[in-house]
Design a protein around this motif. Structure first.
Motif, PDB file in Angstrom:
ATOM      1  N   SER A   7       0.934  -1.137  -0.102  1.00 27.59           N
ATOM      2  CA  SER A   7       0.011  -0.002  -0.008  1.00 27.59           C
ATOM      3  C   SER A   7       0.904   1.366   0.227  1.00 27.59           C
ATOM      4  N   ILE A   8       0.505   2.328  -0.864  1.00 26.63           N
ATOM      5  CA  ILE A   8       1.124   3.497  -0.874  1.00 26.63           C
ATOM      6  C   ILE A   8       0.372   4.739   0.005  1.00 26.63           C
ATOM      7  N   VAL A   9       0.996   5.093   0.767  1.00 29.02           N
ATOM      8  CA  VAL A   9       0.222   6.275   1.713  1.00 29.02           C
ATOM      9  C   VAL A   9       0.942   7.459   1.320  1.00 29.02           C
ATOM     10  N   ILE A  10       0.060   8.741   0.952  1.00 30.16           N
ATOM     11  CA  ILE A  10       0.597   9.876   0.727  1.00 30.16           C
ATOM     12  C   ILE A  10      -0.272  10.981   1.347  1.00 30.16           C
ATOM     13  N   PRO A  11       0.409  11.415   2.537  1.00 30.08           N
ATOM     14  CA  PRO A  11      -0.188  12.635   3.358  1.00 30.08           C
ATOM     15  C   PRO A  11      -0.394  14.010   2.370  1.00 30.08           C
ATOM     16  N   ALA A  12      -1.486  14.699   2.353  1.00 32.80           N
ATOM     17  CA  ALA A  12      -1.499  15.842   1.493  1.00 32.80           C
ATOM     18  C   ALA A  12      -2.274  17.060   2.014  1.00 32.80           C
ATOM     19  N   TYR A  13      -1.512  18.037   1.981  1.00 35.79           N
ATOM     20  CA  TYR A  13      -2.111  19.279   2.561  1.00 35.79           C
ATOM     21  C   TYR A  13      -1.933  20.468   1.269  1.00 35.79           C
ATOM     22  N   ASN A  14      -2.998  20.931   0.538  1.00 38.63           N
ATOM     23  CA  ASN A  14      -2.850  21.809  -0.340  1.00 38.63           C
ATOM     24  C   ASN A  14      -1.829  21.631  -1.332  1.00 38.63           C
ATOM     25  N   GLU A  15      -1.983  20.481  -2.112  1.00 31.60           N
ATOM     26  CA  GLU A  15      -1.015  20.031  -3.025  1.00 31.60           C
ATOM     27  C   GLU A  15      -1.420  19.639  -4.362  1.00 31.60           C
ATOM     28  N   GLU A  16      -2.638  20.484  -4.774  1.00 31.95           N
ATOM     29  CA  GLU A  16      -3.068  20.472  -6.051  1.00 31.95           C
ATOM     30  C   GLU A  16      -2.073  20.415  -7.331  1.00 31.95           C
ATOM     31  N   GLU A  35      -2.734  -0.769  -3.231  1.00 34.65           N
ATOM     32  CA  GLU A  35      -3.684   0.436  -3.312  1.00 34.65           C
ATOM     33  C   GLU A  35      -2.650   1.799  -3.112  1.00 34.65           C
ATOM     34  N   ILE A  36      -3.376   2.861  -3.445  1.00 38.77           N
ATOM     35  CA  ILE A  36      -2.854   4.244  -3.158  1.00 38.77           C
ATOM     36  C   ILE A  36      -3.703   5.009  -2.468  1.00 38.77           C
ATOM     37  N   ILE A  37      -3.228   5.272  -1.478  1.00 41.05           N
ATOM     38  CA  ILE A  37      -4.338   6.362  -0.356  1.00 41.05           C
ATOM     39  C   ILE A  37      -3.711   7.600  -0.148  1.00 41.05           C
ATOM     40  N   VAL A  38      -4.371   8.564  -0.641  1.00 44.27           N
ATOM     41  CA  VAL A  38      -4.299   9.816  -0.317  1.00 44.27           C
ATOM     42  C   VAL A  38      -5.015  10.253   0.897  1.00 44.27           C
ATOM     43  N   VAL A  39      -4.174  11.017   1.810  1.00 44.30           N
ATOM     44  CA  VAL A  39      -4.926  11.375   2.954  1.00 44.30           C
ATOM     45  C   VAL A  39      -4.974  12.992   3.182  1.00 44.30           C
ATOM     46  N   ASN A  40      -5.980  13.463   2.760  1.00 49.12           N
ATOM     47  CA  ASN A  40      -6.139  14.922   2.556  1.00 49.12           C
ATOM     48  C   ASN A  40      -6.503  15.522   3.847  1.00 49.12           C
ATOM     49  N   ASN A  41      -5.608  16.227   4.262  1.00 50.74           N
ATOM     50  CA  ASN A  41      -5.745  16.905   5.519  1.00 50.74           C
ATOM     51  C   ASN A  41      -6.090  18.426   5.535  1.00 50.74           C
ATOM     52  N   LYS A  42      -7.457  18.790   5.503  1.00 45.22           N
ATOM     53  CA  LYS A  42      -8.022  20.093   5.425  1.00 45.22           C
ATOM     54  C   LYS A  42      -7.574  21.037   4.520  1.00 45.22           C
ATOM     55  N   SER A  43      -7.202  20.377   3.154  1.00 44.97           N
ATOM     56  CA  SER A  43      -6.870  21.372   2.159  1.00 44.97           C
ATOM     57  C   SER A  43      -7.908  22.473   1.950  1.00 44.97           C
ATOM     58  N   THR A  44      -7.370  23.391   1.426  1.00 45.36           N
ATOM     59  CA  THR A  44      -8.288  24.522   1.101  1.00 45.36           C
ATOM     60  C   THR A  44      -8.230  24.663  -0.459  1.00 45.36           C
ATOM     61  N   ASP A  45      -7.169  24.130  -1.252  1.00 42.58           N
ATOM     62  CA  ASP A  45      -7.205  24.105  -2.542  1.00 42.58           C
ATOM     63  C   ASP A  45      -7.911  22.924  -3.316  1.00 42.58           C
ATOM     64  N   GLY A  46      -7.408  22.764  -4.433  1.00 39.63           N
ATOM     65  CA  GLY A  46      -8.161  21.784  -5.240  1.00 39.63           C
ATOM     66  C   GLY A  46      -7.580  20.401  -5.130  1.00 39.63           C
ATOM     67  N   THR A  47      -6.880  19.953  -4.044  1.00 35.74           N
ATOM     68  CA  THR A  47      -6.196  18.748  -3.741  1.00 35.74           C
ATOM     69  C   THR A  47      -7.144  17.586  -4.007  1.00 35.74           C
ATOM     70  N   ALA A  48      -8.281  17.710  -3.399  1.00 33.69           N
ATOM     71  CA  ALA A  48      -9.284  16.466  -3.370  1.00 33.69           C
ATOM     72  C   ALA A  48      -9.836  16.333  -4.758  1.00 33.69           C
ATOM     73  N   ALA A  49     -10.211  17.578  -5.108  1.00 37.04           N
ATOM     74  CA  ALA A  49     -10.577  17.407  -6.798  1.00 37.04           C
ATOM     75  C   ALA A  49      -9.800  16.903  -7.654  1.00 37.04           C
ATOM     76  N   ALA A  50      -8.495  17.205  -7.469  1.00 37.37           N
ATOM     77  CA  ALA A  50      -7.339  16.397  -8.430  1.00 37.37           C
ATOM     78  C   ALA A  50      -7.217  14.992  -8.059  1.00 37.37           C
ATOM     79  N   VAL A  51      -7.558  14.735  -7.026  1.00 37.53           N
ATOM     80  CA  VAL A  51      -7.162  13.524  -6.700  1.00 37.53           C
ATOM     81  C   VAL A  51      -8.535  12.579  -7.327  1.00 37.53           C
ATOM     82  N   GLU A  52      -9.794  13.116  -7.139  1.00 36.18           N
ATOM     83  CA  GLU A  52     -11.090  12.591  -7.724  1.00 36.18           C
ATOM     84  C   GLU A  52     -10.854  12.389  -9.121  1.00 36.18           C
TER      85      GLU A  52
END
Length: 280
Positions: A7-16, A35-52
């Motif tokens: 499994s690959i884990v990637i912590p992310a905060y505002n990393e779009e 699996e590739i797991i991105v953990v979004n930590n309260k990002s205020t940019d488009g990080t989540a949208a980019a992952v989706e």
């Protein structure tokens, strides 16, 4: 015996701006990750949208997006990813990391050795001059430091992996570091060592990463480097050999910080003087 799953884990905060490149490297592997797991930590940019968007474009890649909104910080975010992972081995990289195409394969080969519980790999700073020389020098230094460290070989969060059962053995012991004073990867390594787990350095586990830390102000960079000392002191460890990374990082900062500043100005000047399309 079959190869361990990873499994690959990637912590992310505002990393779009970096997460797509990071995920593409994780997808383009000679041996696929479980699996590739991105953990979004309260990002205020488009990080989540980019992952989706990457999930939609590569449904076969098993990209998972997890939200960690309880605490702002790398430790809690990493822990959420580790706890969610189901692979035999949990890889951990940063959102600006770009693992080599055989990274998962090399992790599987390293952990086929049943005596290794965790490992860090080598680093290629892709936005620095003289990359090939820099990679060789960094690799040589890390090999020496791993020998000098004795029982306390450190882990490098931008490029590391550990067995899932090793994580389960120490996850209730690692510090939450709410004050953000320590190196969370070093704290994890110390707890693994105290639990009798073996940590190795594996050159073949290569990942590219940004040297953007060098862009920090002298004050911020010093605070970052002194995390080594604060982490060891938290554990009551006082061995000057373990502070070698501090000496090296402080020693290279002035020249490399200046070089990056000069390179940035050159890049800005080239962009400023680039002719507009249609101009003669």
């Amino acid at each position: 015996m079959s190869a361990p799953t990873v499994s690959i884990v990637i912590p992310a905060y505002n990393e779009e701006d970096t997460i797509r490149h990071c995920l593409m490297a994780c997808i383009d592997q000679t041996s696929p990750a479980l699996e590739i797991i991105v953990v979004n930590n309260k990002s205020t940019d488009g990080t989540a949208a980019a992952v989706e968007a990457m999930q939609a474009a590569f449904p076969e890649a098993s990209i998972r997006l997890i939200e960690q909104n309880d605490v702002q910080g790398i430790t809690a975010t990493r822990n959420a990813g580790f706890n969610a992972a189901v692979g035999d081995v949990i890889g951990r990289i940063d959102s600006d990391s770009a693992i080599m195409p055989d990274w998962v394969e090399q992790v599987q080969a390293a952990f086929a050795d049943g005596t290794i519980d965790a490992a860090s790999g080598s680093v290629d700073y892709y936005d620095m001059p003289m990359r090939a020389f820099g990679h060789k020098a960094d690799d040589a230094y890390r090999k020496i430091q791993a020998k000098l460290a004795g029982d306390y070989v450190f882990l490098f969060g931008s490029n590391m992996a550990l067995r899932r059962d090793a994580w389960l053995a120490v996850r209730d012991e690692v510090h939450d570091d709410r004050e953000d004073l320590m190196h969370e990867d070093l704290d994890l390594a110390i707890h693994l060592a105290l639990a009798g787990k073996r940590i190795a350095y594996v050159s073949a586990m290569e990942a590219g990463m940004s040297a953007r830390r060098l862009d920090s102000s002298p004050k911020d960079y010093l605070f970052y480097v002194e995390r080594f000392k604060r982490t060891y002191e938290k554990h009551g460890i006082h061995d000057v050999r373990l502070l070698a990374p501090m000496v090296v990082l402080l020693g290279v900062y002035p020249a490399l910080h200046a070089e990056r500043a000069i390179s940035g100005r050159r890049g800005a000047a080239r962009t400023e003087h680039q002719p507009i399309q249609g101009e003669s």
